[in-house]
Design an enzyme around this catalytic site. Structure first.
Site, PDB file in Angstrom:
ATOM      1  N   HIS A 280      36.227  29.144  52.990  1.00  0.00           N
ATOM      2  CA  HIS A 280      35.344  30.536  52.786  1.00  0.00           C
ATOM      3  C   HIS A 280      36.337  31.499  53.766  1.00  0.00           C
ATOM      4  O   HIS A 280      37.233  31.283  54.298  1.00  0.00           O
ATOM      5  CB  HIS A 280      34.075  30.376  53.630  1.00  0.00           C
ATOM      6  CG  HIS A 280      34.157  30.155  55.033  1.00  0.00           C
ATOM      7  ND1 HIS A 280      32.906  30.583  55.910  1.00  0.00           N
ATOM      8  CD2 HIS A 280      35.138  29.906  55.941  1.00  0.00           C
ATOM      9  CE1 HIS A 280      33.269  30.338  57.217  1.00  0.00           C
ATOM     10  NE2 HIS A 280      34.681  30.084  57.158  1.00  0.00           N
TER      11      HIS A 280
ATOM     12  N   HIS B 213      40.182  29.889  54.551  1.00  0.00           N
ATOM     13  CA  HIS B 213      40.561  28.896  55.411  1.00  0.00           C
ATOM     14  C   HIS B 213      39.470  27.821  54.935  1.00  0.00           C
ATOM     15  O   HIS B 213      38.231  28.252  54.501  1.00  0.00           O
ATOM     16  CB  HIS B 213      40.483  29.112  56.910  1.00  0.00           C
ATOM     17  CG  HIS B 213      39.225  29.760  57.299  1.00  0.00           C
ATOM     18  ND1 HIS B 213      38.726  30.987  57.269  1.00  0.00           N
ATOM     19  CD2 HIS B 213      38.386  29.167  58.006  1.00  0.00           C
ATOM     20  CE1 HIS B 213      37.507  31.340  57.709  1.00  0.00           C
ATOM     21  NE2 HIS B 213      37.394  30.054  58.448  1.00  0.00           N
TER      22      HIS B 213
ATOM     23  N   HIS C 139      36.805  24.162  56.198  1.00  0.00           N
ATOM     24  CA  HIS C 139      36.098  23.424  57.329  1.00  0.00           C
ATOM     25  C   HIS C 139      35.791  22.110  56.636  1.00  0.00           C
ATOM     26  O   HIS C 139      35.577  21.931  55.520  1.00  0.00           O
ATOM     27  CB  HIS C 139      35.066  24.161  57.800  1.00  0.00           C
ATOM     28  CG  HIS C 139      35.226  25.494  58.675  1.00  0.00           C
ATOM     29  ND1 HIS C 139      35.951  25.595  59.738  1.00  0.00           N
ATOM     30  CD2 HIS C 139      35.164  26.723  58.374  1.00  0.00           C
ATOM     31  CE1 HIS C 139      35.968  26.775  60.227  1.00  0.00           C
ATOM     32  NE2 HIS C 139      35.582  27.594  59.154  1.00  0.00           N
TER      33      HIS C 139
ATOM     34  N   ASP D  69      30.985  20.959  47.901  1.00  0.00           N
ATOM     35  CA  ASP D  69      32.092  20.106  48.234  1.00  0.00           C
ATOM     36  C   ASP D  69      33.486  20.565  47.470  1.00  0.00           C
ATOM     37  O   ASP D  69      33.463  20.722  46.072  1.00  0.00           O
ATOM     38  CB  ASP D  69      31.868  18.512  48.022  1.00  0.00           C
ATOM     39  CG  ASP D  69      32.826  17.666  48.666  1.00  0.00           C
ATOM     40  OD1 ASP D  69      33.509  17.980  49.831  1.00  0.00           O
ATOM     41  OD2 ASP D  69      33.105  16.728  48.182  1.00  0.00           O
ATOM     42  N   HIS D  70      34.433  20.952  48.090  1.00  0.00           N
ATOM     43  CA  HIS D  70      35.741  21.306  47.442  1.00  0.00           C
ATOM     44  C   HIS D  70      35.698  22.696  46.867  1.00  0.00           C
ATOM     45  O   HIS D  70      36.322  22.731  45.856  1.00  0.00           O
ATOM     46  CB  HIS D  70      36.321  20.018  46.591  1.00  0.00           C
ATOM     47  CG  HIS D  70      36.925  19.097  47.523  1.00  0.00           C
ATOM     48  ND1 HIS D  70      36.236  18.061  48.137  1.00  0.00           N
ATOM     49  CD2 HIS D  70      38.216  18.586  47.744  1.00  0.00           C
ATOM     50  CE1 HIS D  70      36.961  17.207  48.550  1.00  0.00           C
ATOM     51  NE2 HIS D  70      38.042  17.437  48.449  1.00  0.00           N
TER      52      HIS D  70
ATOM     53  N   GLU E  45      29.980  23.610  61.602  1.00  0.00           N
ATOM     54  CA  GLU E  45      31.082  24.088  61.061  1.00  0.00           C
ATOM     55  C   GLU E  45      32.420  23.341  61.836  1.00  0.00           C
ATOM     56  O   GLU E  45      33.557  23.027  60.941  1.00  0.00           O
ATOM     57  CB  GLU E  45      31.116  25.474  61.307  1.00  0.00           C
ATOM     58  CG  GLU E  45      32.211  26.170  60.376  1.00  0.00           C
ATOM     59  CD  GLU E  45      32.326  27.687  60.386  1.00  0.00           C
ATOM     60  OE1 GLU E  45      31.697  28.398  59.452  1.00  0.00           O
ATOM     61  OE2 GLU E  45      32.630  28.127  61.560  1.00  0.00           O
TER      62      GLU E  45
HETATM   63 NI    NI Z   1      35.487  29.664  59.120  1.00  0.00          NI
END
Ligand code: NI
Length: 136
Positions: free
Chosen positions: A14, A39, A41, A79-80, A126
Site C-alpha cells: 500500500h 511498500h 506489510h 493477500d498478495h 500492521e
Molecule cells: Ni505502510
C-alpha cells in the site's frame, strides 16, 4: 457471554497519499508511507466474536465456518494484493490500518452473525509495534 478470537494473516502492499495534496505535503504528513513505488506489510487480523456456548458442541462458533468467512472476505481479497489498487472494498479510501479495520468489519459482519454469534472486535496489526482495534 464468551469471546473467541481467530487470527488470519496476509501480505499486502500500500501507500498513504492523497491525490489532492502536493508531493511535498504527502511526504510531510505520511513520511516513508507515501513512497510512490509502494511498500508492504505482513498484516495480521484478529477477529473476535462473542456469544453463548452451544450446549451440544461446547463452541461459541464453529471455527471451520468462521475461517471460511475470513478466507473468502478478508484473506483472498487482500493477500498478495495492492490495497490501494486491487481491493474492491478499499477503492477510493485511505489505505490506513484504521480504515482497513473498519472496512473489514463491514465486509464480514453479516456473515459472521449468520454463524450464530456477534462480531466484537476487528484488530489489524500492521507491524509489530502498530495495531488498530475496531469495535463497530
Ligand atoms: Ni505502510
Amino acid at each position: 457471554m464468551i469471546y473467541l478470537t481467530r487470527r488470519e494473516r496476509f501480505n499486502a502492499a500500500h501507500k498513504l497519499y492523497r491525490d489532492d495534496w502536493s508531493v511535498e505535503k504527502n511526504e510531510a504528513v505520511f513520511g516513508k508511507c507515501a513512497n510512490a513505488n509502494w511498500h508492504g506489510h505482513n498484516y495480521e487480523v484478529f477477529v473476535t466474536v462473542k456469544g453463548e456456548i452451544n450446549e451440544a458442541t461446547g463452541f461459541v462458533v464453529d471455527l471451520k465456518e468462521l475461517s471460511i468467512v475470513l478466507k473468502n472476505k478478508v484473506v483472498d481479497p487482500l493477500d498478495h494484493r495492492n490495497i490501494n489498487l486491487d481491493v474492491p472494498f478499499m477503492k477510493g479510501k485511505m489505505a490506513s490500518t484504521e480504515i482497513l479495520a473498519i472496512e473489514i468489519w463491514k465486509e464480514i459482519q453479516k456473515e459472521v452473525e449468520a454463524l450464530g454469534c456477534q462480531l466484537h472486535c476487528v484488530k489489524v496489526q500492521e507491524t509489530e509495534n502498530n495495531s488498530v482495534e475496531y469495535y463497530g
